[in-house]
Design a protein around this motif. Structure first.
Motif, mmCIF file in Angstrom:
data_model
loop_
_atom_site.group_PDB
_atom_site.id
_atom_site.type_symbol
_atom_site.label_atom_id
_atom_site.label_comp_id
_atom_site.label_asym_id
_atom_site.label_seq_id
_atom_site.Cartn_x
_atom_site.Cartn_y
_atom_site.Cartn_z
ATOM 1 N N UNK A 168 38.583 -8.138 -13.775
ATOM 2 C CA UNK A 168 37.684 -7.839 -14.886
ATOM 3 C C UNK A 168 36.471 -8.747 -14.892
ATOM 4 N N UNK A 169 36.690 -10.036 -14.660
ATOM 5 C CA UNK A 169 35.565 -10.982 -14.580
ATOM 6 C C UNK A 169 34.657 -10.629 -13.406
ATOM 7 N N UNK A 170 35.273 -10.228 -12.290
ATOM 8 C CA UNK A 170 34.484 -9.845 -11.122
ATOM 9 C C UNK A 170 33.601 -8.641 -11.393
ATOM 10 N N UNK A 171 34.145 -7.632 -12.074
ATOM 11 C CA UNK A 171 33.347 -6.446 -12.397
ATOM 12 C C UNK A 171 32.228 -6.788 -13.375
ATOM 13 N N UNK A 172 32.506 -7.679 -14.322
ATOM 14 C CA UNK A 172 31.468 -8.103 -15.264
ATOM 15 C C UNK A 172 30.348 -8.835 -14.535
ATOM 16 N N UNK A 173 30.730 -9.701 -13.579
ATOM 17 C CA UNK A 173 29.718 -10.436 -12.824
ATOM 18 C C UNK A 173 28.920 -9.480 -11.935
ATOM 19 N N UNK A 174 29.582 -8.455 -11.399
ATOM 20 C CA UNK A 174 28.870 -7.437 -10.629
ATOM 21 C C UNK A 174 27.790 -6.784 -11.476
ATOM 22 N N UNK A 175 28.094 -6.555 -12.756
ATOM 23 C CA UNK A 175 27.123 -5.933 -13.654
ATOM 24 C C UNK A 175 25.891 -6.803 -13.859
ATOM 25 N N UNK A 176 26.036 -8.135 -13.746
ATOM 26 C CA UNK A 176 24.861 -8.998 -13.877
ATOM 27 C C UNK A 176 23.882 -8.747 -12.733
ATOM 28 N N UNK A 177 24.396 -8.482 -11.539
ATOM 29 C CA UNK A 177 23.520 -8.175 -10.405
ATOM 30 C C UNK A 177 22.860 -6.808 -10.592
ATOM 31 N N UNK A 178 23.611 -5.855 -11.155
ATOM 32 C CA UNK A 178 23.009 -4.543 -11.440
ATOM 33 C C UNK A 178 21.883 -4.704 -12.451
ATOM 34 N N UNK A 179 22.139 -5.507 -13.495
ATOM 35 C CA UNK A 179 21.122 -5.749 -14.517
ATOM 36 C C UNK A 179 19.872 -6.359 -13.902
ATOM 37 N N UNK A 180 20.042 -7.361 -13.055
ATOM 38 C CA UNK A 180 18.888 -8.013 -12.428
ATOM 39 C C UNK A 180 18.157 -7.041 -11.512
ATOM 40 N N UNK A 181 18.897 -6.199 -10.800
ATOM 41 C CA UNK A 181 18.266 -5.220 -9.912
ATOM 42 C C UNK A 181 17.409 -4.241 -10.697
ATOM 43 N N UNK A 182 17.861 -3.845 -11.881
ATOM 44 C CA UNK A 182 17.052 -2.936 -12.698
ATOM 45 C C UNK A 182 15.773 -3.612 -13.188
ATOM 46 N N UNK A 183 15.848 -4.917 -13.473
ATOM 47 C CA UNK A 183 14.646 -5.642 -13.875
ATOM 48 C C UNK A 183 13.635 -5.705 -12.732
ATOM 49 N N UNK A 184 14.128 -5.938 -11.519
ATOM 50 C CA UNK A 184 13.246 -5.960 -10.345
ATOM 51 C C UNK A 184 12.649 -4.587 -10.121
ATOM 52 N N UNK A 185 13.462 -3.546 -10.291
ATOM 53 C CA UNK A 185 13.004 -2.173 -10.077
ATOM 54 C C UNK A 185 11.883 -1.818 -11.036
ATOM 55 N N UNK A 186 11.975 -2.296 -12.269
ATOM 56 C CA UNK A 186 10.944 -1.999 -13.255
ATOM 57 C C UNK A 186 9.618 -2.675 -12.903
ATOM 58 N N UNK A 187 9.690 -3.862 -12.310
ATOM 59 C CA UNK A 187 8.473 -4.600 -11.991
ATOM 60 C C UNK A 187 7.842 -4.136 -10.681
ATOM 61 N N UNK A 188 8.648 -3.983 -9.644
ATOM 62 C CA UNK A 188 8.121 -3.611 -8.329
ATOM 63 C C UNK A 188 9.219 -2.924 -7.531
ATOM 64 N N UNK A 189 9.130 -1.603 -7.417
ATOM 65 C CA UNK A 189 10.176 -0.840 -6.726
ATOM 66 C C UNK A 189 10.295 -1.256 -5.267
ATOM 67 N N UNK A 190 9.178 -1.594 -4.633
ATOM 68 C CA UNK A 190 9.209 -1.952 -3.217
ATOM 69 C C UNK A 190 9.923 -3.278 -2.962
ATOM 70 N N UNK A 191 10.070 -4.094 -4.006
ATOM 71 C CA UNK A 191 10.716 -5.404 -3.833
ATOM 72 C C UNK A 191 12.241 -5.315 -3.882
ATOM 73 N N UNK A 192 12.778 -4.184 -4.357
ATOM 74 C CA UNK A 192 14.219 -4.074 -4.530
ATOM 75 C C UNK A 192 15.007 -4.234 -3.228
ATOM 76 N N UNK A 193 14.596 -3.595 -2.109
ATOM 77 C CA UNK A 193 15.394 -3.722 -0.878
ATOM 78 C C UNK A 193 15.507 -5.153 -0.354
ATOM 79 N N UNK A 194 14.565 -6.023 -0.711
ATOM 80 C CA UNK A 194 14.617 -7.397 -0.223
ATOM 81 C C UNK A 194 15.103 -8.361 -1.303
ATOM 82 N N UNK A 195 15.632 -7.818 -2.381
ATOM 83 C CA UNK A 195 16.167 -8.644 -3.460
ATOM 84 C C UNK A 195 17.625 -8.978 -3.163
ATOM 85 N N UNK A 196 17.957 -10.254 -3.158
ATOM 86 C CA UNK A 196 19.309 -10.652 -2.758
ATOM 87 C C UNK A 196 20.370 -10.178 -3.739
#
Length: 284
Positions: A168-196
């Motif tokens: 459960x903790x692992x899935x919650x932590x996975x969601x933090x990366x999804x959240x950050x990826x959506x923030x990157x996507x909103x700012x610059x879609x081209x930057x998403x593939x190189x976002x760690x």
């Protein structure tokens, strides 16, 4: 409100995927279990492919929900996948849920509504800096490692609970990366593939899935499911407030929040005793 609706859509997509997986599994010969032929057979099954499509759709809705709202709101709403799955399975397979299962659904739904009403999660700002990610990652790894260590030296229900909490903790932590990826996507879609964080999301998700399988293999659903159901939303609230500056109500509101969590745990405990739910988890 939009984030909550998108999260409900994600939960419904995941529920539909689980049911379609169960429908496909019933058509596979038993002797193909643990064989490469199992995947070949499933790929040729339209309903299984539909389940994969529903799973992808659920992930898209979850990402969209996290782009509109915080972890403290979206992840708890995803608990509604459990009652959605039960209701869908009862309709598709024409099986009566029974009073215990309906009580579990009422407890889960009521507990979730009470938790969200009392906490009233508010979205925060941007994601954490590099130091924040390092701290969160180190804390998560230490906690998960400790739970895995406890699981390895424990037998029976305790082992399933420890693995369930870790998953459960692992899935919650996975969601933090999804959240950050959506923030990157909103700012610059081209930057998403190189976002760690995008690749960290995949790794964290696979590790969490591995922990979940260990939880299900270590003991009964009665032990594993409540631990999993509890740890994901609670950890998500902690991650949301600590990493993304999300706000929840405290003070006297903690009492109804804990009451809601208690109802969720009680509902998941009853749900895990349902033969129909056992069949769904076996197929998934």
């Amino acid at each position: 409100m939009i984030a909550a609706l998108l999260a409900v859509c994600a939960a419904m997509g995941n529920a539909a995927a689980s049911v379609m997986q169960r429908m496909a599994a019933r058509r596979v010969p038993r002797q193909q279990a643990m064989s490469p032929r199992l995947i070949v057979t499933l790929v040729r099954t339209p309903v299984w492919l539909g389940g994969i499509g529903a799973l992808i759709l659920g992930f898209v809705f979850q990402a969209a929900a996290l782009s509109q709202g915080g972890l403290a709101l979206v992840q708890p709403v995803l608990i509604s996948e459990l009652p959605f799955t039960m209701v869908l399975m009862s309709r598709v397979f024409q099986v009566s849920l029974g009073p215990r299962s309906w009580l579990a659904i009422v407890l889960l739904t009521g507990g979730l509504a009470l938790l969200l009403f009392a906490a009233a999660p508010q979205p925060g700002g941007g994601g954490p800096d590099a130091e924040g990610w390092m701290t969160a990652t180190a804390g998560t790894l230490a906690t998960v490692w400790a739970l895995v260590f406890v699981a390895r030296i424990t037998e029976g229900a305790g082992r399933a609970v420890a693995f369930g909490l870790a998953a459960g903790i692992g899935f919650a932590f996975t969601a933090t990366f999804i959240k950050q990826a959506t923030l990157v996507l909103e700012e610059d879609m081209s930057a998403l593939p190189v976002t760690w964080q995008l690749y960290a999301m995949v790794v964290a998700g696979l590790c969490s899935l591995f922990l979940l399988q260990n939880a299900l293999q270590s003991g009964t659903l009665v032990a594993a499911q409540p631990a999993l159901t509890l740890s994901d939303p609670v950890a998500s609230i902690v991650y949301g407030t600590a990493m993304f500056d999300e706000q929840i109500r405290t003070g006297l509101w903690i009492v109804p929040e804990l009451t809601g969590i208690g109802l969720i745990v009680g509902g998941s405990f009853l749900l895990a005793q349902s033969p129909l739910f056992h069949a769904q988890m076996a197929a998934a």
